[in-house]
Design a protein around this motif. Structure first.
Motif, mmCIF file in Angstrom:
data_model
loop_
_atom_site.group_PDB
_atom_site.id
_atom_site.type_symbol
_atom_site.label_atom_id
_atom_site.label_comp_id
_atom_site.label_asym_id
_atom_site.label_seq_id
_atom_site.Cartn_x
_atom_site.Cartn_y
_atom_site.Cartn_z
ATOM 1 N N GLU A 212 0.708 -1.024 -0.099
ATOM 2 C CA GLU A 212 -0.161 -0.318 0.058
ATOM 3 C C GLU A 212 0.922 1.188 -0.061
ATOM 4 N N GLY A 213 0.488 1.951 -0.993
ATOM 5 C CA GLY A 213 1.527 3.307 -1.051
ATOM 6 C C GLY A 213 2.453 3.196 -2.003
ATOM 7 N N GLU A 214 3.068 2.045 -2.408
ATOM 8 C CA GLU A 214 4.188 2.071 -3.116
ATOM 9 C C GLU A 214 5.285 2.837 -3.017
ATOM 10 N N ALA A 215 5.942 2.701 -1.611
ATOM 11 C CA ALA A 215 6.793 3.850 -1.195
ATOM 12 C C ALA A 215 7.826 4.161 -2.122
ATOM 13 N N CYS A 216 8.428 3.234 -2.578
ATOM 14 C CA CYS A 216 9.642 3.629 -3.293
ATOM 15 C C CYS A 216 9.294 4.046 -4.698
ATOM 16 N N GLY A 217 7.922 3.859 -5.089
ATOM 17 C CA GLY A 217 7.595 4.309 -6.446
ATOM 18 C C GLY A 217 7.438 3.268 -7.422
ATOM 19 N N VAL A 218 8.024 2.082 -6.976
ATOM 20 C CA VAL A 218 8.129 1.032 -7.906
ATOM 21 C C VAL A 218 7.806 -0.208 -7.429
ATOM 22 N N GLY A 219 6.618 -1.133 -8.088
ATOM 23 C CA GLY A 219 6.078 -2.349 -7.708
ATOM 24 C C GLY A 219 7.109 -3.345 -7.849
ATOM 25 N N VAL A 220 6.800 -4.634 -7.900
ATOM 26 C CA VAL A 220 7.305 -5.723 -8.533
ATOM 27 C C VAL A 220 6.833 -5.725 -9.949
ATOM 28 N N GLU A 221 7.500 -5.165 -10.889
ATOM 29 C CA GLU A 221 7.078 -4.805 -12.101
ATOM 30 C C GLU A 221 7.199 -6.065 -13.147
ATOM 31 N N ILE A 222 6.167 -6.165 -13.754
ATOM 32 C CA ILE A 222 5.939 -7.407 -14.688
ATOM 33 C C ILE A 222 5.364 -7.190 -16.000
ATOM 34 N N ALA A 223 5.485 -8.188 -16.934
ATOM 35 C CA ALA A 223 4.734 -7.970 -18.023
ATOM 36 C C ALA A 223 3.485 -9.029 -17.715
ATOM 37 N N THR A 224 2.312 -8.967 -18.490
ATOM 38 C CA THR A 224 1.102 -9.894 -18.115
ATOM 39 C C THR A 224 0.263 -10.261 -19.316
ATOM 40 N N THR A 225 -0.475 -11.293 -19.075
ATOM 41 C CA THR A 225 -1.370 -11.639 -20.106
ATOM 42 C C THR A 225 -2.752 -11.170 -19.266
ATOM 43 N N THR A 226 -3.328 -10.306 -19.650
ATOM 44 C CA THR A 226 -4.599 -9.694 -18.919
ATOM 45 C C THR A 226 -5.689 -9.829 -19.575
ATOM 46 N N THR A 227 -6.945 -10.598 -18.942
ATOM 47 C CA THR A 227 -8.104 -10.872 -19.693
ATOM 48 C C THR A 227 -8.974 -10.153 -18.921
ATOM 49 N N LEU A 228 -10.020 -9.243 -19.610
ATOM 50 C CA LEU A 228 -10.784 -8.291 -19.139
ATOM 51 C C LEU A 228 -11.989 -8.486 -20.246
#
Length: 337
Positions: A212-228
């Motif tokens: 929550e808040g993404e304190a350092c400004g970077v999540g665990v960044e990934i490429a995805t296959t997203t279905t919506l």
């Protein structure tokens, strides 16, 4: 249509977008369509190990790419676009995080200028085990490792803003954008107000997980296959993004300072609760005050993101939000996972 009939879009590198608005559509879709999108990470796949410092291998403004935009037939200003996230699957068995000079919540920035030296730029590589459902953190200054729960999310999703604007994908605002909230996981329905003909939906910036808040400004960044799956709700405006899960409704506020983002989200949620339940404004305000939650999306981007959330079970006989779109789309893609 089932997820097996999904429209699939895999962009070439030169087809990635870096703004909401100001782009021609890459494809046309209709209300009820299932869309499977292959998204790239916020570094465009260029950061793959500790030696790949983002400042050296990436170039501004080519950060935080999104796929799209997708022109949604029949979507017009004044409508709402419902976007149900059916699944978010990491496309690789690794993810990347980093620190940047002059970026993040605990350093001087261009907006909070001080004389302290910038943070060191450093890259962390996380191992992703989809079968085990884990994301492994490796400390860079010691041999410490720990497995964190895999919780894939979409960091950036939105529509074109109004007024002929083109907004950087790094900016969250009323059109959506870089919301960076872990609540944008599979099973969530996002509601976005339509500002232009065709809505012009785009998404990217997957995270394997994010605090929550993404304190350092970077999540665990990934490429995805997203279905919506998408649905146009005709004649119903939505001023700020809203989320719905099986158990909660949430309003999103984006602004600086952080308390203004908080106010936007909570004002919207109080009004939404009143509309769904018939509660008088101050009664709705009181209920949200005592039963609500305020998860923070990000505190690093040009606007900050705060959510206001409340459990549906605590509301007095609420009407189904947006005439039951969330439940309908959940059923359409095979129900809860």
């Amino acid at each position: 249509m089932t997820t097996m009939d999904a429209i699939t879009y895999r962009p070439a590198r030169d087809e990635l977008a870096y703004t909401f608005g100001g782009r021609m559509p890459v494809a046309h879709v209709r209300s009820g369509d299932v869309l499977r999108v292959h998204t790239e990470d916020c570094f465009g796949g260029l950061v793959r190990g500790p030696a790949d410092l983002p400042s050296q291998v990436c170039r501004m403004p080519y950060l935080n790419p999104v796929c799209g935009p997708f022109f949604v037939e029949d979507a017009e200003p004044g409508d709402t676009l419902a976007v149900h996230l059916a699944s978010i699957v990491p496309a690789r068995d690794w993810g990347i995080s980093s620190t940047f000079p002059h970026f993040g919540a605990l350093t001087s920035t261009s907006h909070t200028a001080t004389l302290q030296p910038p943070l060191q730029e450093r890259v962390w590589v996380y191992d992703i085990d989809q079968q085990a459902g884990t994301v492994r953190f490796h400390a860079t200054g010691s041999d410490h490792t720990v497995d964190l729960p895999l919780d894939p999310m979409i960091g950036t999703i939105g529509v074109a803003p109004g007024g002929f604007e083109a907004r950087s994908t790094i900016v969250p605002d009323s059109h959506g954008g870089n919301l960076d909230t872990p609540e944008l996981r599979a099973g969530t329905t996002l509601y976005l107000g339509v500002n232009v003909h065709g809505a012009m939906l785009a998404l990217g910036d997957g995270h394997a997980r994010q605090g929550e808040g993404e304190a350092c400004g970077v999540g665990v960044e990934i490429a995805t296959t997203t279905t919506l799956i998408i649905e146009v709700i005709k004649g119903v405006p939505t001023v700020w993004p809203r989320l719905e899960t099986d158990t909660s409704i949430m309003s999103v506020g984006c602004a600086r300072p952080l308390e203004d983002a908080y106010r936007i989200a909570h004002r919207d949620l109080v009004g939404w609760v009143g509309d769904l339940t018939g509660l008088e404004q101050l009664d709705a305000y009181q209920l949200v005050s005592q039963a609500g939650r305020a998860p923070i999306g990000n505190v690093c981007d040009p606007n900050y993101t705060v959510l206001a959330a409340v459990d549906k079970l605590l509301l007095p006989q609420p009407q189904a939000a947006y005439d039951g779109v969330h439940a309908r789309l959940r059923q359409h893609v095979g129900g809860p996972r």
